[in-house]
Design a protein around this motif. Structure first.
Motif, PDB file in Angstrom:
ATOM      1  N   ALA A   1      -6.107  -9.192  -3.862  1.00  0.00           N
ATOM      2  CA  ALA A   1      -7.211  -8.388  -3.327  1.00  0.00           C
ATOM      3  C   ALA A   1      -7.803  -9.113  -2.123  1.00  0.00           C
ATOM      4  O   ALA A   1      -7.400 -10.231  -1.789  1.00  0.00           O
ATOM      5  CB  ALA A   1      -8.266  -8.173  -4.411  1.00  0.00           C
ATOM      6  N   THR A   2      -8.766  -8.471  -1.469  1.00  0.00           N
ATOM      7  CA  THR A   2      -9.429  -9.079  -0.322  1.00  0.00           C
ATOM      8  C   THR A   2     -10.142 -10.355  -0.757  1.00  0.00           C
ATOM      9  O   THR A   2     -10.962 -10.327  -1.679  1.00  0.00           O
ATOM     10  CB  THR A   2     -10.461  -8.113   0.289  1.00  0.00           C
TER      11      THR A   2
ATOM     12  N   LYS B   1      -1.708   0.084  -7.782  1.00  0.00           N
ATOM     13  CA  LYS B   1      -2.146  -0.551  -9.034  1.00  0.00           C
ATOM     14  C   LYS B   1      -1.650   0.245 -10.240  1.00  0.00           C
ATOM     15  O   LYS B   1      -1.101  -0.322 -11.193  1.00  0.00           O
ATOM     16  CB  LYS B   1      -3.669  -0.631  -9.049  1.00  0.00           C
TER      17      LYS B   1
ATOM     18  N   ASP C   1       0.846  -1.195   0.000  1.00  0.00           N
ATOM     19  CA  ASP C   1       0.000   0.000   0.000  1.00  0.00           C
ATOM     20  C   ASP C   1       0.877   1.240   0.000  1.00  0.00           C
ATOM     21  O   ASP C   1       2.061   1.180   0.347  1.00  0.00           O
ATOM     22  CB  ASP C   1      -0.905   0.016   1.239  1.00  0.00           C
TER      23      ASP C   1
ATOM     24  N   SER D   1     -10.667  -6.445   6.829  1.00  0.00           N
ATOM     25  CA  SER D   1     -10.299  -6.541   5.421  1.00  0.00           C
ATOM     26  C   SER D   1      -8.810  -6.313   5.191  1.00  0.00           C
ATOM     27  O   SER D   1      -8.210  -6.939   4.315  1.00  0.00           O
ATOM     28  CB  SER D   1     -11.125  -5.545   4.588  1.00  0.00           C
ATOM     29  N   ASP D   2      -8.193  -5.446   5.987  1.00  0.00           N
ATOM     30  CA  ASP D   2      -6.759  -5.187   5.803  1.00  0.00           C
ATOM     31  C   ASP D   2      -5.947  -6.461   6.050  1.00  0.00           C
ATOM     32  O   ASP D   2      -5.040  -6.799   5.277  1.00  0.00           O
ATOM     33  CB  ASP D   2      -6.281  -4.082   6.745  1.00  0.00           C
TER      34      ASP D   2
ATOM     35  N   ASN E   1      -1.007  -4.950  -4.340  1.00  0.00           N
ATOM     36  CA  ASN E   1      -2.365  -4.742  -3.852  1.00  0.00           C
ATOM     37  C   ASN E   1      -3.212  -4.089  -4.954  1.00  0.00           C
ATOM     38  O   ASN E   1      -3.091  -2.905  -5.229  1.00  0.00           O
ATOM     39  CB  ASN E   1      -2.324  -3.864  -2.601  1.00  0.00           C
ATOM     40  N   ASP E   2      -4.088  -4.880  -5.549  1.00  0.00           N
ATOM     41  CA  ASP E   2      -4.911  -4.416  -6.662  1.00  0.00           C
ATOM     42  C   ASP E   2      -5.990  -3.439  -6.218  1.00  0.00           C
ATOM     43  O   ASP E   2      -6.610  -2.762  -7.051  1.00  0.00           O
ATOM     44  CB  ASP E   2      -5.558  -5.639  -7.333  1.00  0.00           C
ATOM     45  N   GLU E   3      -6.229  -3.345  -4.897  1.00  0.00           N
ATOM     46  CA  GLU E   3      -7.286  -2.470  -4.383  1.00  0.00           C
ATOM     47  C   GLU E   3      -6.759  -1.106  -3.948  1.00  0.00           C
ATOM     48  O   GLU E   3      -7.540  -0.240  -3.572  1.00  0.00           O
ATOM     49  CB  GLU E   3      -8.009  -3.162  -3.226  1.00  0.00           C
ATOM     50  N   ASP E   4      -5.433  -0.925  -3.986  1.00  0.00           N
ATOM     51  CA  ASP E   4      -4.834   0.379  -3.703  1.00  0.00           C
ATOM     52  C   ASP E   4      -4.604   1.057  -5.055  1.00  0.00           C
ATOM     53  O   ASP E   4      -3.776   0.617  -5.847  1.00  0.00           O
ATOM     54  CB  ASP E   4      -3.514   0.204  -2.948  1.00  0.00           C
ATOM     55  N   VAL E   5      -5.356   2.120  -5.309  1.00  0.00           N
ATOM     56  CA  VAL E   5      -5.352   2.747  -6.636  1.00  0.00           C
ATOM     57  C   VAL E   5      -3.955   3.170  -7.063  1.00  0.00           C
ATOM     58  O   VAL E   5      -3.531   2.926  -8.203  1.00  0.00           O
ATOM     59  CB  VAL E   5      -6.300   3.966  -6.654  1.00  0.00           C
TER      60      VAL E   5
ATOM     61  N   ARG F   1      -6.669  -9.082   3.306  1.00  0.00           N
ATOM     62  CA  ARG F   1      -5.991  -8.705   2.061  1.00  0.00           C
ATOM     63  C   ARG F   1      -4.486  -8.969   2.178  1.00  0.00           C
ATOM     64  O   ARG F   1      -3.860  -9.466   1.230  1.00  0.00           O
ATOM     65  CB  ARG F   1      -6.267  -7.235   1.748  1.00  0.00           C
TER      66      ARG F   1
END
Length: 290
Positions: free
Chosen positions: A232-233, A216, A181, A259-260, A209-213, A263
């Motif tokens: 991802a989560t 990514k 992240d 979730s953290d 981490n695909d969920e951190d813009v 993930r």
């Protein structure tokens, strides 16, 4: 080999000094302030002979290397003596790289969650009897051997030293990397994380981490010829306060939540698979992680 540590009161410096000492290196060190628990351990290991303070006579031509902590200033009397004698001088990450350059370097970086990922990986490896060297930011957090191929490094965001503002995580040239992240407070330093991605050995890999813009975007924009593994989560259920992870073999009860953490576990799984632990073995280990 003789190595002197200027700033050995820093936990990572002390950990490295102890690891080298256990492998037969002659180690000395100094600092002006020592945490009492560290001081006790140093005395037990025979690494502290002169007490707190800087001693220029600790610097001599028999030293093979001098390692400086991140807080040591240029005008430090021991530093001055090092420069007068022209001795080999290293920051912590530069010296660590020299010790690890013939190993497969697995480097875990990020702003906040990389430490959790590292601990999950270590837990899974230990549970499955996979021996590795490792570097973490915890007490007694460095382990070196001659025989282990892999070294797992929890990479700090701190500057390498007062002489080198380069973040430590850029110094390790990973074969296998993970970027967890990038905190909003570090968004302005995103270029530093770009350098981290580009530092991965060609043909190596980065798990991200695909969920951190921001993570990514910078990983997918990198032209470094490496494999890229997004995470991802994972899917899970929560029942009566308990977490059940959905796996190919059914629901797996976990002792972690949030979730953290879930993930982070997904990222740790990708790394462990690249280090010889398969998915089933990883999940079995994670059922006991807390």
């Amino acid at each position: 080999m003789q190595v002197h540590f200027i700033g050995m009161g820093e936990v990572n410096m002390f950990n490295l000094a102890v690891a080298l000492h256990k492998n037969g290196t002659v180690v000395t060190g100094s600092d002006e302030v020592f945490d009492e628990s560290l001081k006790t351990m140093m005395e037990e290991q025979g690494l502290l002979s002169k007490g707190a303070g800087w001693f220029s006579d600790s610097i001599h031509t028999n030293l093979d290397a001098v390692v400086i902590g991140s807080k040591v200033q240029v005008d430090n009397p021991e530093m001055v003596k090092v420069q007068e004698l022209g001795l080999p001088l290293f920051s912590f990450p530069d010296f660590l790289y020299e010790q690890a350059k013939y190993k497969t370097r697995v480097v875990i970086a990020g702003s906040q969650h990389h430490g959790t990922v590292t601990q999950m990986i270590l837990h899974a490896l230990e549970y499955n009897d996979v021996a590795v060297d490792y570097v973490t930011e915890t007490s007694n957090g460095i382990h070196f051997t001659k025989e282990n191929d892999f070294i797992l490094i929890e990479a700090s965001n701190q500057a390498s030293s007062s002489l080198d503002a380069t973040p430590q995580f850029q110094k390790y040239i990973p074969n296998i990397a993970l970027l967890s992240d990038i905190a909003t407070s570090e968004a302005g330093d995103s270029e530093q994380f770009c350098h981290f991605v580009d530092s991965v050995v060609k043909g190596g890999s980065i798990t991200y981490n695909d969920e951190d813009v921001m993570v990514k975007e910078l990983v997918e924009a990198s032209e470094n010829p490496i494999r890229k593994f997004p995470y991802a989560t994972p899917a899970y259920q929560e029942e009566d306060g308990e977490i059940f992870l959905e796996t190919p073999d059914g629901e797996l009860p976990l002792e972690i939540s949030g979730s953290d953490n879930l993930r982070s576990m997904a990222g740790a799984k990708w790394i462990c698979q690249q280090m010889g632990v398969d998915e089933v073995e990883f999940y079995e280990a994670m059922s006991t992680f807390h």
